[in-house]
Scaffold this motif. Structure first.
Motif, mmCIF file in Angstrom:
data_model
loop_
_atom_site.group_PDB
_atom_site.id
_atom_site.type_symbol
_atom_site.label_atom_id
_atom_site.label_comp_id
_atom_site.label_asym_id
_atom_site.label_seq_id
_atom_site.Cartn_x
_atom_site.Cartn_y
_atom_site.Cartn_z
ATOM 1 N N ASP A 56 0.832 -1.199 0.000
ATOM 2 C CA ASP A 56 0.000 0.000 0.000
ATOM 3 C C ASP A 56 0.874 1.261 0.000
ATOM 4 O OD1 ASP A 56 -1.775 2.068 0.459
ATOM 5 O OD2 ASP A 56 -2.966 0.939 1.924
ATOM 6 N N VAL A 57 0.780 2.038 -1.090
ATOM 7 C CA VAL A 57 1.630 3.231 -1.221
ATOM 8 C C VAL A 57 1.290 4.304 -0.185
ATOM 9 C CG1 VAL A 57 2.242 2.950 -3.656
ATOM 10 C CG2 VAL A 57 0.113 4.112 -3.060
ATOM 11 N N GLU A 58 0.119 4.178 0.432
ATOM 12 C CA GLU A 58 -0.278 5.135 1.479
ATOM 13 C C GLU A 58 0.531 4.924 2.766
ATOM 14 O OE1 GLU A 58 -3.996 6.876 1.493
ATOM 15 O OE2 GLU A 58 -2.960 7.192 -0.432
ATOM 16 N N ASN A 59 1.082 3.720 2.915
ATOM 17 C CA ASN A 59 1.767 3.375 4.166
ATOM 18 C C ASN A 59 3.207 3.903 4.203
ATOM 19 O OD1 ASN A 59 -0.481 2.124 5.152
ATOM 20 N ND2 ASN A 59 0.166 0.051 4.601
ATOM 21 N N THR A 60 3.337 5.204 3.994
ATOM 22 C CA THR A 60 4.677 5.804 3.902
ATOM 23 C C THR A 60 5.404 5.781 5.252
ATOM 24 O OG1 THR A 60 3.598 7.923 4.188
ATOM 25 C CG2 THR A 60 4.225 7.333 1.940
ATOM 26 N N GLU A 61 4.649 5.727 6.356
ATOM 27 C CA GLU A 61 5.303 5.764 7.666
ATOM 28 C C GLU A 61 5.726 4.385 8.154
ATOM 29 O OE1 GLU A 61 2.135 5.934 6.991
ATOM 30 O OE2 GLU A 61 0.827 5.898 8.763
ATOM 31 N N MET A 62 5.635 3.393 7.275
ATOM 32 C CA MET A 62 6.021 2.025 7.654
ATOM 33 C C MET A 62 7.479 1.974 8.094
ATOM 34 S SD MET A 62 5.158 -1.529 7.209
ATOM 35 C CE MET A 62 3.914 -1.541 5.962
ATOM 36 N N ASP A 63 7.692 1.473 9.298
ATOM 37 C CA ASP A 63 9.036 1.313 9.844
ATOM 38 C C ASP A 63 9.715 0.098 9.204
ATOM 39 O OD1 ASP A 63 11.032 1.673 12.192
ATOM 40 O OD2 ASP A 63 10.420 -0.420 12.331
ATOM 41 N N GLU A 67 8.171 -3.650 8.474
ATOM 42 C CA GLU A 67 8.155 -4.235 7.142
ATOM 43 C C GLU A 67 8.772 -5.639 7.165
ATOM 44 O OE1 GLU A 67 9.144 -2.226 2.960
ATOM 45 O OE2 GLU A 67 10.949 -2.810 4.018
ATOM 46 N N ARG A 110 18.904 -3.091 2.558
ATOM 47 C CA ARG A 110 18.289 -2.045 3.393
ATOM 48 C C ARG A 110 19.041 -1.855 4.702
ATOM 49 N NH1 ARG A 110 15.478 0.384 0.142
ATOM 50 N NH2 ARG A 110 13.650 -0.504 -0.850
#
Ligand code: ATP
Ligand code: MG
Length: 210
Positions: A56-63, A67, A110
């Motif tokens: 989901d591209v909305e989940n920009t705050e994903m740590d 992930e 990463r």
């Protein structure tokens, strides 16, 4: 044969994993083996739902660690629902990416750390490591060319290139760390050659269990 044989395919984006995996599946089926080709989330409803959160591209705050945990959770569910039942039915399971992808992409590229990624994935897979892993080795440039060929969006910027180089280096470290489990296949060769070599390696493992 023991309860099934678990084979995983690994390599950089565009290395040829899906192409080779599917061709090998066909060849093994023609030889009379019962084979399953799969990739995470592999039709598991729950694993698919977890993947939707990841993509989901909305989940920009994903740590980054969130992930990593979600990938491991999705892997667990796919293992339990798809891979283990097939192994219990004595099938040869060909899995397109598995634990080494998390180690290479999240652990090394990463830079979360391979030991951290290893630990959460060991919890997830609970001892069900692949019997054999084939690393389809191509240069970053070849991987890119093949992605372009497939019609993927061209991501030739320097950052993407550096990332793919770290992924490749991560895989090379894994090959050194697990020389018994991981076999390197020169995937710069034409498809037929790569398929033949992969098939040979898989048959060695299958015959060892027969
Ligand atoms: N040995 C090869 N020689 C030339 N082209 C190849 C070879 N293997 C695969 N290809 C082509 O390269 C493209 C990428 O292959 P494929 O989709 O199988 O890669 P992949 O490793 O599964 O990539 P991803 O990690 O993105 O899923 C496809 O167009 C495929 O036909
Ligand atoms: Mg693929």
């Amino acid at each position: 044969m023991k309860q099934g044989v678990f084979i995983t395919f690994e390599g950089n984006d565009g290395a040829g994993k899906t192409t080779v995996c599917k061709a090998v599946e066909k060849r093994l089926s023609e030889m009379g083996y019962s084979v399953l080709y799969t990739r995470e989330p592999g039709g598991s409803r729950i694993a698919e739902a977890i993947r939707q959160v990841l993509l989901d591209v909305e989940n920009t705050e994903m740590d980054a660690r969130t992930e990593a945990l979600l990938y491991a959770a999705s892997r667990r569910q796919h293992l339990v629902e798809v891979v283990l039942p097939a192994l219990n039915a004595n099938k040869i399971v060909l899995c397109d990416r598995f634990i080494d992808s998390s180690l290479a992409y999240q652990g090394y590229a990463r830079q979360i750390g391979a030991p951290e990624i290893w630990d959460i994935n060991q919890f997830a897979i609970d001892g069900h490591m692949p019997d054999k892993t084939l690393f389809l080795s191509v240069s970053v440039e070849t991987g890119k060319k093949r992605m372009d060929l497939r019609g993927d969006k061209n991501r030739l910027d320097l950052e993407a290139s550096a990332f793919h180089a770290r992924v490749r280096k991560g895989y090379q470290t894994l090959c050194q760390d697990y020389p018994e489990r991981i076999t390197v296949i020169d995937a710069e060769a034409d498809v037929q050659t790569v398929v033949d070599q992969s098939l040979q390696e898989i048959l060695k493992v299958v015959h060892a269990y027969e």
